[in-house]
Scaffold this active site. Structure first.
Site: not given
Ligand code: SAM
Length: 437
Positions: A259-261, A377
């Site tokens: 949830g940072g973004k 990332c």
């Molecule tokens: N945007 C977040 C932040 O800034 O805090 C970081 C996101 S992280 C790179 C990717 C996220 O996508 C993970 O929490 C993962 O569980 C989620 N994810 C992966 N596949 C997904 C899907 N099919 N539908 C929804 N979320 C998914």
């Protein structure tokens, strides 16, 4: 019951990561609960991070030091040996203390031979220090402390930068804060930090960021619990600016946790956007809830698979979509050294396919005239510029929106920040516009 000692816990964490595929982020907090606050927690953290950061080198050293490889079921003893070698060669603990404490930990392993083996290997390691150093010079995997496949791929993608990237991945990342623009300014918060005895510098490119001179516990940060500040790398803080969500817009954060973004988009828009955050993992979605609650922000949260819009979408197109896709995380190895042990080369193709599928779904809910920001990332081109190239080839209603920015470097599509550049994590961004407003 006796409290488990710090080296036993460190070996357990290293074994859980390397032998059982758990992430450091889940294994370490569980282990920490066995220790009180304070210096033994700091040592546990150091031993776990360090042993995982240098795992490929420690593996090579152990191959040299053990007359025969340990059996699979004795992997926990191997993990303790790694922790012992790390402490012996990378920390300032006197040799006698490393040996005696690690041997003591080995006595708890229900293997009568373990203490003797640990004693012999650690003493021998010091005696054969010259050979170990020579190995770390001559063997690439030992030298760079990365798995061979990753060295190969980084060298192919970044023929000029790969060595620097590998070195940066082994460095310690700074702790960067995001000042809540709804509550205060970086300048004012910097003064509050100074009053609390914490030095910080503005980040070069992220307007809301302050980089702490030394990492600190969040409990020490003034106003943290009240939502004045969050912890987030400066590269990750560039997403909200690129998304450029305007007051009243319907915005999707497609892969939201932790949830940072999500929070940053809301802070910048002073909460005045209609934001939906989708996340497939319910446990991780709780972290989004906690973050938004701490910051006093709100969004519509949908715990669902993005790929099944019928489960979470009401059919109203989004004017802005952020797709921060699940990726190899090869840009954040300095923060997550467990990636070296957890990630396999065969994961990359699978991840690339998932990213393309998620891009297609995210695109399908974007309004004509809308903007999609694709972020990872990762520093592997196949997940980044090549993915955008594949996408643009199959969509004739998509065009790339140039990113005019002083940070990172232009790729064939999008922009890439390499790990350590201007103190930031490795990150990739591309902006796409949908035709037909
Ligand atoms: N945007 C977040 C932040 O800034 O805090 C970081 C996101 S992280 C790179 C990717 C996220 O996508 C993970 O929490 C993962 O569980 C989620 N994810 C992966 N596949 C997904 C899907 N099919 N539908 C929804 N979320 C998914």
């Amino acid at each position: 019951m006796a409290k488990p000692d710090v080296r036993t816990l460190a070996a357990q964490v290293v074994h859980e990561v390397r032998g059982q595929g758990r992430s450091l982020g889940t294994a370490l907090p569980t282990a920490e609960q066995h220790l009180g606050e304070g210096s033994s927690r700091a040592l546990l953290r150091e031993l776990c991070y360090g042993s995982l950061r240098y795992a490929p080198r420690l593996d090579a050293w152990l191959d040299l030091l053990l007359a025969q490889p340990l059996r699979r079921r004795d992997a926990p003893v191997g993990a303790l040996l790694q922790v012992g070698l790390y402490e012996l060669f990378f920390l300032r603990t006197p040799d006698y203390a490393v040996v005696s404490e690690t041997v003591r930990a080995a006595r708890g392993f229900k293997r009568p031979w373990a203490a003797k083996l640990v004693n012999a290997v650690l003493r021998n390691a010091r005696r054969r220090e010259g050979e170990l150093a020579a190995l770390a010079e001559s063997e690439e995997v030992a030298h760079y402390a990365h798995p061979a496949w990753l060295i190969r791929r980084l060298r192919a993608d970044w023929p000029r930068d790969w060595q620097r990237i590998l070195d940066e991945n082994n460095a310690r990342a700074p702790m960067t804060l995001r000042v809540n623009a709804m509550r205060t300014t970086p300048e004012a918060y910097r003064e509050r930090l100074a009053e609390a005895g914490l030095g910080a510098q503005p980040a070069r490119y992220a307007a809301d960021a302050l980089v702490l001179d030394e990492p600190a516990d969040v409990a020490q940060l003034p106003g943290f619990a009240a939502g004045e500040v969050s912890v987030q790398d400066a590269a990750a803080q560039l997403a909200a600016g690129l998304l450029d969500a305007q007051t009243g817009q319907h915005v999707l954060d497609a892969c939201a946790a932790p949830g940072g973004k999500t929070a940053h988009i809301l802070e910048r828009a002073r909460g005045e956007v209609d934001l939906t955050a989708v996340e497939v993992d319910a446990g991780r979605m709780r972290r989004v809830e906690d973050t938004l609650a701490r910051l006093g922000l709100s969004a519509r949260l949908a715990t669902a698979d993005l790929a099944q819009p019928e489960a979470w979408w009401d059919g109203r197109p989004f004017e802005r979509v952020l797709l921060d896709a699940p990726c190899s995380a090869t840009g954040v190895i300095r923060r997550h050294p467990d990636i070296k042990s957890l990630r396999r080369e065969e994961d990359i193709e699978d991840l690339t396919r998932r990213q393309q599928a998620l891009l297609d779904v995210a695109w399908s809910v974007l309004a004509p005239g809308g903007r999609l920001v694709y972020a990872t990332c990762s520093i592997l081109r196949t997940e980044n510029a090549l993915n955008i190239e594949r996408f643009l080839r199959r969509r004739d209603d998509a065009r790339e929106l140039p990113i005019e920015a002083p940070w990172g470097q232009a790729e064939s599509h999008g922009r890439q920040i390499l790990p350590g550049e201007d103190g930031m994590d490795g990150f990739y961004y591309a902006c796409l516009g949908k035709d037909g407003a």
